[in-house]
Design a protein around this motif. Structure first.
Motif, short mmCIF file in Angstrom:
data_model
loop_
_atom_site.label_atom_id
_atom_site.label_comp_id
_atom_site.label_asym_id
_atom_site.label_seq_id
_atom_site.Cartn_x
_atom_site.Cartn_y
_atom_site.Cartn_z
N ASP A 1 -19.85 8.33 9.97
CA ASP A 1 -19.79 8.90 11.32
C ASP A 1 -18.37 9.09 11.82
O ASP A 1 -18.06 10.08 12.50
CB ASP A 1 -20.57 8.01 12.29
CG ASP A 1 -22.07 8.03 12.00
OD1 ASP A 1 -22.50 8.84 11.18
OD2 ASP A 1 -22.80 7.22 12.61
N ARG A 2 -17.48 8.15 11.53
CA ARG A 2 -16.09 8.30 11.96
C ARG A 2 -15.43 9.47 11.24
O ARG A 2 -14.58 10.17 11.79
CB ARG A 2 -15.31 7.00 11.72
CG ARG A 2 -15.68 5.90 12.70
CD ARG A 2 -15.13 4.54 12.32
NE ARG A 2 -15.66 3.51 13.23
CZ ARG A 2 -15.59 2.21 13.02
NH1 ARG A 2 -15.01 1.75 11.93
NH2 ARG A 2 -16.11 1.36 13.89
N CYS B 1 -13.63 -0.56 19.08
CA CYS B 1 -14.99 -0.81 18.62
C CYS B 1 -15.24 -2.29 18.85
O CYS B 1 -14.71 -3.13 18.14
CB CYS B 1 -15.15 -0.44 17.14
SG CYS B 1 -16.82 -0.65 16.51
N SER C 1 -21.96 0.55 18.45
CA SER C 1 -21.08 1.60 18.93
C SER C 1 -21.56 2.98 18.50
O SER C 1 -22.35 3.11 17.56
CB SER C 1 -19.66 1.37 18.39
OG SER C 1 -19.19 0.10 18.74
N ASP C 2 -21.03 4.00 19.16
CA ASP C 2 -21.24 5.38 18.76
C ASP C 2 -20.08 5.76 17.84
O ASP C 2 -19.01 6.13 18.30
CB ASP C 2 -21.29 6.29 19.99
CG ASP C 2 -21.66 7.73 19.65
OD1 ASP C 2 -21.38 8.16 18.51
OD2 ASP C 2 -22.20 8.43 20.52
N GLY D 1 -17.17 12.77 12.88
CA GLY D 1 -16.71 12.99 14.25
C GLY D 1 -15.30 13.52 14.30
O GLY D 1 -15.00 14.46 15.06
N GLU E 1 -9.34 13.93 19.21
CA GLU E 1 -8.92 14.53 20.49
C GLU E 1 -7.52 14.06 20.88
O GLU E 1 -6.71 14.84 21.38
CB GLU E 1 -9.93 14.18 21.58
CG GLU E 1 -11.24 14.96 21.44
CD GLU E 1 -12.38 14.36 22.24
OE1 GLU E 1 -12.16 13.32 22.93
OE2 GLU E 1 -13.50 14.90 22.18
N GLU F 1 -14.41 11.30 17.19
CA GLU F 1 -14.05 12.40 18.09
C GLU F 1 -12.88 12.01 18.99
O GLU F 1 -11.96 12.81 19.20
CB GLU F 1 -15.26 12.78 18.93
CG GLU F 1 -16.38 13.44 18.14
CD GLU F 1 -17.65 13.64 18.94
OE1 GLU F 1 -18.54 14.37 18.46
OE2 GLU F 1 -17.76 13.07 20.05
N LYS F 2 -12.92 10.78 19.51
CA LYS F 2 -11.82 10.30 20.37
C LYS F 2 -10.50 10.30 19.61
O LYS F 2 -9.45 10.67 20.15
CB LYS F 2 -12.12 8.90 20.89
CG LYS F 2 -13.20 8.82 21.95
CD LYS F 2 -13.43 7.36 22.34
CE LYS F 2 -14.51 7.20 23.39
NZ LYS F 2 -14.76 5.77 23.73
N LEU G 1 -18.62 9.32 18.11
CA LEU G 1 -17.75 9.43 19.28
C LEU G 1 -16.38 8.82 19.02
O LEU G 1 -15.36 9.35 19.48
CB LEU G 1 -18.42 8.75 20.48
CG LEU G 1 -17.66 8.81 21.81
CD1 LEU G 1 -17.43 10.25 22.25
CD2 LEU G 1 -18.42 8.03 22.89
N GLU G 2 -16.35 7.71 18.28
CA GLU G 2 -15.06 7.10 17.94
C GLU G 2 -14.18 8.07 17.15
O GLU G 2 -12.98 8.20 17.41
CB GLU G 2 -15.30 5.82 17.14
CG GLU G 2 -15.91 4.69 17.96
CD GLU G 2 -16.34 3.50 17.14
OE1 GLU G 2 -16.73 2.49 17.73
OE2 GLU G 2 -16.30 3.59 15.89
#
Length: 325
Positions: free
Chosen positions: A180-181, A279, A140-141, A184, A151, A147-148, A144-145
């Motif tokens: 990363d989570r 994920c 997974s990215d 992001g 958002e 960021e989602k 991006l997770e």
């Protein structure tokens, strides 16, 4: 004599052709799925997601006819390194693993490279600048997770005029999904001054860790508006702590999570988790496909990203009956 000579020449020619074709057939056979041995070094069994991931790898290897050698590192990097070295000694065809943490892999992966054993990273990346140490990364990215998740929070709290106090339940320190989570999510909310990250601590991706950290957060921070958990298990632990404190999860405190496991989706359907970023742990089929291609000498992408979605409470309720994990 002349007839015998013709027969002898014919037999010799036939044997010569058989030798060329037979050699090619044997080599081609070694690339077949039945002849492939895959050494897989798993992180551990720290969560429902990881259990589903392990089952997917094991089931897919069996279906693909690939000989799977499996090890459980129990969330310790030294155990994974030992397993990888064991696979090198056993001369497996491919090594795959989900790194416990991002750093510290160069030495053992160089050993695999020197032994001409290709490596596939699954679920988690490493931070090595040497991209020749592995063939591809399947997963997974995680940025991006994060960021989602952020958002959705911005839209959900659009009408809020005062500060929105957030606590974060981090995954294992140094692990790619935790790093990363976190980044992001932070990169997106920093544009909105009202969002305040008042506490952030690792719960090690476990339900017990999430509960313990959340209990501490509740004691030291009287006003918590949002919990951002790096996985469902920590979110579920946080829910236990919130309910024990006499608060209503999903109402008094908004909860955002990552994974979308069946337990997490059940909590979302019940309104206790407000939003989940998926994920997908079911990477087995893709891993076996990549394994076959690597053994066959085919070119594979450096990065294979899994397709995933998100769920609010109503969407979780609708998806839950057919959830595979």
């Amino acid at each position: 004599m002349f007839k015998k000579s013709l027969v002898a020449v014919g037999l010799a020619a036939a044997l010569a052709l058989t030798g060329c074709g037979g050699g090619t057939g044997d080599n081609a056979g070694s690339g077949g799925s039945g002849d492939i041995t895959l050494g897989f070094a798993q992180v551990g069994a720290e969560s429902g997601w990881r259990t589903a991931n392990t089952k997917s790898v094991q089931d897919s290897a069996k279906e693909a006819g690939i000989d799977l050698k499996f090890s459980d590192a129990q969330q310790k990097q030294e155990n994974q390194i030992k397993a990888i070295r064991s696979y090198i000694q056993q001369k497996v065809d491919v090594i795959a693993f989900s790194p416990v943490v991002e750093s510290g892999w160069d030495t053992v992966l160089k050993e695999a490279k020197d032994a001409e054993i290709p490596v596939i990273l699954t679920d988690r990346a490493i931070d090595s600048p040497d991209k020749t140490l592995y063939k591809t990364f399947l997963g997974s990215d995680f940025v991006l997770e994060g960021e989602k998740a952020a958002e959705w929070l911005i839209k959900d709290q659009e009408a809020a005029t005062g500060d929105v106090n957030i606590v974060e339940l981090q995954g294992t320190t140094g692990a790619a999904p935790a790093n990363d989570r976190m980044s992001g999510f932070a990169d997106v909310i920093k544009a909105e001054p009202k969002f305040k990250m008042i506490a952030s601590q690792t719960g090690d991706f476990t339900r017990s860790g999430g509960k313990q950290v959340m209990e501490a957060f509740l004691k030291s921070n009287p006003t918590i508006d949002v919990v951002y958990a790096h996985n469902d298990d920590m979110a579920l632990g946080a829910i236990e702590a919130i309910e024990a404190a006499g608060k209503v999860p999903g109402k008094d405190i908004t909860i955002i999570s990552v994974d979308a496991t069946k337990d997490g989706m059940t909590a979302a359907a019940d309104g206790k988790i407000n939003f989940i970023v998926e994920c997908n742990p079911l990477l087995g089929d893709q891993l076996m496909d990549l394994t076959k291609k690597v053994v066959a000498g085919e070119t594979v992408p450096e990065r294979v990203v899994t397709e995933e979605t998100t769920f609010d409470s109503e969407q979780a309720k609708a998806a839950l009956p057919e959830r595979e994990y």
